[in-house]
Motif scaffolding. Sequence first.
Motif, PDB file in Angstrom:
ATOM      1  N   PRO A 295       0.818  -1.217   0.000  1.00 11.52           N
ATOM      2  CA  PRO A 295       0.000   0.000   0.000  1.00 11.52           C
ATOM      3  C   PRO A 295       0.857   1.276   0.000  1.00 11.52           C
ATOM      4  O   PRO A 295       1.940   1.307   0.599  1.00 11.52           O
ATOM      5  CB  PRO A 295      -0.803  -0.117   1.299  1.00 11.52           C
ATOM      6  CG  PRO A 295      -0.778  -1.570   1.652  1.00 11.52           C
ATOM      7  CD  PRO A 295       0.529  -2.089   1.162  1.00 11.52           C
ATOM      8  N   ASN A 296       0.340   2.297  -0.651  1.00 10.50           N
ATOM      9  CA  ASN A 296       0.983   3.614  -0.663  1.00 10.50           C
ATOM     10  C   ASN A 296       0.369   4.509   0.410  1.00 10.50           C
ATOM     11  O   ASN A 296      -0.859   4.528   0.571  1.00 10.50           O
ATOM     12  CB  ASN A 296       0.801   4.293  -2.022  1.00 10.50           C
ATOM     13  CG  ASN A 296       1.543   3.590  -3.129  1.00 10.50           C
ATOM     14  OD1 ASN A 296       2.708   3.232  -2.969  1.00 10.50           O
ATOM     15  ND2 ASN A 296       0.881   3.381  -4.259  1.00 10.50           N
ATOM     16  N   PRO A 297       1.178   5.292   1.133  1.00 10.89           N
ATOM     17  CA  PRO A 297       0.623   6.199   2.156  1.00 10.89           C
ATOM     18  C   PRO A 297      -0.342   7.227   1.584  1.00 10.89           C
ATOM     19  O   PRO A 297      -1.193   7.739   2.314  1.00 10.89           O
ATOM     20  CB  PRO A 297       1.873   6.880   2.736  1.00 10.89           C
ATOM     21  CG  PRO A 297       3.014   5.992   2.389  1.00 10.89           C
ATOM     22  CD  PRO A 297       2.646   5.332   1.093  1.00 10.89           C
ATOM     23  N   ASP A 298      -0.219   7.539   0.284  1.00 12.25           N
ATOM     24  CA  ASP A 298      -1.130   8.502  -0.330  1.00 12.25           C
ATOM     25  C   ASP A 298      -2.116   7.830  -1.282  1.00 12.25           C
ATOM     26  O   ASP A 298      -2.713   8.475  -2.135  1.00 12.25           O
ATOM     27  CB  ASP A 298      -0.337   9.573  -1.093  1.00 12.25           C
ATOM     28  CG  ASP A 298       0.568   8.979  -2.167  1.00 12.25           C
ATOM     29  OD1 ASP A 298       0.710   7.738  -2.208  1.00 12.25           O
ATOM     30  OD2 ASP A 298       1.142   9.760  -2.943  1.00 12.25           O
ATOM     31  N   GLY A 299      -2.291   6.518  -1.138  1.00 12.92           N
ATOM     32  CA  GLY A 299      -3.174   5.762  -2.012  1.00 12.92           C
ATOM     33  C   GLY A 299      -4.595   5.680  -1.497  1.00 12.92           C
ATOM     34  O   GLY A 299      -5.026   6.479  -0.655  1.00 12.92           O
ATOM     35  N   ASP A 300      -5.323   4.677  -1.983  1.00 15.21           N
ATOM     36  CA  ASP A 300      -6.745   4.565  -1.662  1.00 15.21           C
ATOM     37  C   ASP A 300      -7.014   4.333  -0.182  1.00 15.21           C
ATOM     38  O   ASP A 300      -8.102   4.656   0.302  1.00 15.21           O
ATOM     39  CB  ASP A 300      -7.372   3.414  -2.467  1.00 15.21           C
ATOM     40  CG  ASP A 300      -7.602   3.799  -3.917  1.00 15.21           C
ATOM     41  OD1 ASP A 300      -7.510   4.994  -4.227  1.00 15.21           O
ATOM     42  OD2 ASP A 300      -7.865   2.903  -4.733  1.00 15.21           O
ATOM     43  N   PHE A 301      -6.049   3.764   0.529  1.00  9.81           N
ATOM     44  CA  PHE A 301      -6.274   3.488   1.949  1.00  9.81           C
ATOM     45  C   PHE A 301      -5.846   4.651   2.839  1.00  9.81           C
ATOM     46  O   PHE A 301      -5.815   4.520   4.058  1.00  9.81           O
ATOM     47  CB  PHE A 301      -5.516   2.226   2.362  1.00  9.81           C
ATOM     48  CG  PHE A 301      -6.096   0.965   1.774  1.00  9.81           C
ATOM     49  CD1 PHE A 301      -7.138   0.300   2.395  1.00  9.81           C
ATOM     50  CD2 PHE A 301      -5.596   0.441   0.591  1.00  9.81           C
ATOM     51  CE1 PHE A 301      -7.679  -0.860   1.858  1.00  9.81           C
ATOM     52  CE2 PHE A 301      -6.126  -0.721   0.046  1.00  9.81           C
ATOM     53  CZ  PHE A 301      -7.163  -1.369   0.676  1.00  9.81           C
ATOM     54  N   ALA A 302      -5.506   5.785   2.223  1.00 12.92           N
ATOM     55  CA  ALA A 302      -4.999   6.917   2.995  1.00 12.92           C
ATOM     56  C   ALA A 302      -6.105   7.881   3.414  1.00 12.92           C
ATOM     57  O   ALA A 302      -5.809   8.984   3.861  1.00 12.92           O
ATOM     58  CB  ALA A 302      -3.948   7.664   2.174  1.00 12.92           C
ATOM     59  N   ALA A 303      -7.355   7.480   3.268  1.00 11.03           N
ATOM     60  CA  ALA A 303      -8.461   8.353   3.670  1.00 11.03           C
ATOM     61  C   ALA A 303      -8.364   8.722   5.145  1.00 11.03           C
ATOM     62  O   ALA A 303      -8.776   9.798   5.557  1.00 11.03           O
ATOM     63  CB  ALA A 303      -9.796   7.681   3.378  1.00 11.03           C
ATOM     64  N   SER A 304      -7.811   7.815   5.935  1.00  6.41           N
ATOM     65  CA  SER A 304      -7.557   8.102   7.349  1.00  6.41           C
ATOM     66  C   SER A 304      -6.301   7.357   7.764  1.00  6.41           C
ATOM     67  O   SER A 304      -5.987   6.299   7.212  1.00  6.41           O
ATOM     68  CB  SER A 304      -8.735   7.659   8.226  1.00  6.41           C
ATOM     69  OG  SER A 304      -8.776   6.251   8.310  1.00  6.41           O
ATOM     70  N   PRO A 305      -5.544   7.916   8.738  1.00  9.30           N
ATOM     71  CA  PRO A 305      -4.349   7.216   9.217  1.00  9.30           C
ATOM     72  C   PRO A 305      -4.671   5.812   9.728  1.00  9.30           C
ATOM     73  O   PRO A 305      -3.891   4.883   9.525  1.00  9.30           O
ATOM     74  CB  PRO A 305      -3.838   8.120  10.339  1.00  9.30           C
ATOM     75  CG  PRO A 305      -4.377   9.474  10.021  1.00  9.30           C
ATOM     76  CD  PRO A 305      -5.706   9.227   9.378  1.00  9.30           C
ATOM     77  N   ASP A 306      -5.818   5.651  10.347  1.00  9.37           N
ATOM     78  CA  ASP A 306      -6.194   4.335  10.869  1.00  9.37           C
ATOM     79  C   ASP A 306      -6.347   3.317   9.740  1.00  9.37           C
ATOM     80  O   ASP A 306      -5.899   2.182   9.858  1.00  9.37           O
ATOM     81  CB  ASP A 306      -7.506   4.422  11.658  1.00  9.37           C
ATOM     82  CG  ASP A 306      -7.317   5.036  13.035  1.00  9.37           C
ATOM     83  OD1 ASP A 306      -6.153   5.203  13.447  1.00  9.37           O
ATOM     84  OD2 ASP A 306      -8.326   5.356  13.679  1.00  9.37           O
ATOM     85  N   ALA A 307      -6.986   3.732   8.645  1.00  7.57           N
ATOM     86  CA  ALA A 307      -7.209   2.812   7.528  1.00  7.57           C
ATOM     87  C   ALA A 307      -5.877   2.363   6.940  1.00  7.57           C
ATOM     88  O   ALA A 307      -5.690   1.172   6.641  1.00  7.57           O
ATOM     89  CB  ALA A 307      -8.064   3.473   6.454  1.00  7.57           C
ATOM     90  N   PHE A 308      -4.943   3.289   6.754  1.00 11.00           N
ATOM     91  CA  PHE A 308      -3.643   2.916   6.185  1.00 11.00           C
ATOM     92  C   PHE A 308      -2.875   2.006   7.133  1.00 11.00           C
ATOM     93  O   PHE A 308      -2.296   0.993   6.714  1.00 11.00           O
ATOM     94  CB  PHE A 308      -2.822   4.155   5.852  1.00 11.00           C
ATOM     95  CG  PHE A 308      -1.494   3.816   5.234  1.00 11.00           C
ATOM     96  CD1 PHE A 308      -1.437   3.301   3.950  1.00 11.00           C
ATOM     97  CD2 PHE A 308      -0.318   3.998   5.936  1.00 11.00           C
ATOM     98  CE1 PHE A 308      -0.207   2.967   3.372  1.00 11.00           C
ATOM     99  CE2 PHE A 308       0.904   3.668   5.375  1.00 11.00           C
ATOM    100  CZ  PHE A 308       0.961   3.154   4.092  1.00 11.00           C
ATOM    101  N   ASP A 309      -2.856   2.344   8.406  1.00 14.32           N
ATOM    102  CA  ASP A 309      -2.156   1.499   9.383  1.00 14.32           C
ATOM    103  C   ASP A 309      -2.758   0.097   9.413  1.00 14.32           C
ATOM    104  O   ASP A 309      -2.031  -0.903   9.480  1.00 14.32           O
ATOM    105  CB  ASP A 309      -2.228   2.125  10.783  1.00 14.32           C
ATOM    106  CG  ASP A 309      -1.356   3.363  10.906  1.00 14.32           C
ATOM    107  OD1 ASP A 309      -0.499   3.581  10.019  1.00 14.32           O
ATOM    108  OD2 ASP A 309      -1.541   4.127  11.877  1.00 14.32           O
ATOM    109  N   GLN A 310      -4.080   0.015   9.359  1.00 12.13           N
ATOM    110  CA  GLN A 310      -4.735  -1.290   9.427  1.00 12.13           C
ATOM    111  C   GLN A 310      -4.445  -2.137   8.189  1.00 12.13           C
ATOM    112  O   GLN A 310      -4.217  -3.344   8.299  1.00 12.13           O
ATOM    113  CB  GLN A 310      -6.241  -1.108   9.610  1.00 12.13           C
ATOM    114  CG  GLN A 310      -6.619  -0.617  10.997  1.00 12.13           C
ATOM    115  CD  GLN A 310      -8.060  -0.170  11.091  1.00 12.13           C
ATOM    116  OE1 GLN A 310      -8.874  -0.483  10.225  1.00 12.13           O
ATOM    117  NE2 GLN A 310      -8.383   0.572  12.136  1.00 12.13           N
TER     118      GLN A 310
END
Length: 341
Positions: free
Chosen positions: A19-34
């Motif tokens: 995953p990219n930090p600025d990708g689709d999961f970056a909507a929230s820090p929690d989503a990217f971390d998860q």
Amino acid sequence: MTRLPAEWEAQSAILLTWPNPDGDFAASPDAFDQVCRCFEQLTLSIARYQPVRISVGSDSEHTRLKSWLAAQSLAHAVTLYRLPSNDVWARDHSPIGVYRDGQTQLLKFGFDGWGGKYPADKDNALAPQLAAQGAFGNTPLVPVDLVLEGGAIDSDGQGTLLATRSSVLDPRRNPARSVQDIEQCLLEAFGLQRILWLDHGALQGDDTDGHIDTLARFVSADSIVYQAAGDADDVNREELERMADELRALRTLDGRPYRLIALPWAGVHRNEDGDDLPASYANFLILNGAVLMPTYGSPADAVALDALRGALPEHDIVGVDCQALIRQYGSLHCVTMNLPA
């Protein structure tokens, strides 16, 4: 002679796209971390059985991941490639392995973000870049003039392909190609005897127009595991029931009905906006000696794990929490690609 192997045949590695930090999961820090925790669990689980090759597009994640792998004593089993990507869905933008005249080849189909729904230029360029960096060794990468995602097809290893018309024959993917032209291209590229088409089953929230790897999968030449319908709360109930009827009508190459193994409904899963998410247990990954199955924090998780133990009794069956992945409408098989031995 060309043959598309089944997923339970010997593999050399699994590809992941981090995953990219600025990708689709970056909507929230929690989503990217998860989702990163999910990928870490995937990497740990796969590396118990075979090598892992990971494309990482972010400098910060590349640095962090190198440290994490060292701490896990996994540096010997995991190779990192610093390459940009649009998204994480390696199943769809990776090459597809075949055996041709006794040699392994990797077929590079076009990837256009599921019919132009999402940007895909970096993902479409990943396979040639991986090849240039030696990720595939001496295995040749062969271009095929057709848009096709790996999650759209499933093989029994004996010349039968299982797929949905809604995805593979979607005119947005190959607008200049006729149905007959696409079918002939698949028959030749994969050395097929036949294609078994399904017309039903597409899940609500599925951006892929009905990828087969969320619906029904070969687990042997005469057995198919499929996502069964749920109760009245299942918005997919009618489509999945119609798909089950289609599966019951299919026949093996020697004319027998397939042994069908139902996977339970995973329950209702929605995002913060109330949109349905395509949680499917059929999105499992077969490895050398193991099966990784997505779990969703549902009571049905244990039932699905038992069903796969019965379907693939010689494999370890391992659950991986994929609740983070379905936030972006995909699951475990969608983010992995197996490379044949």
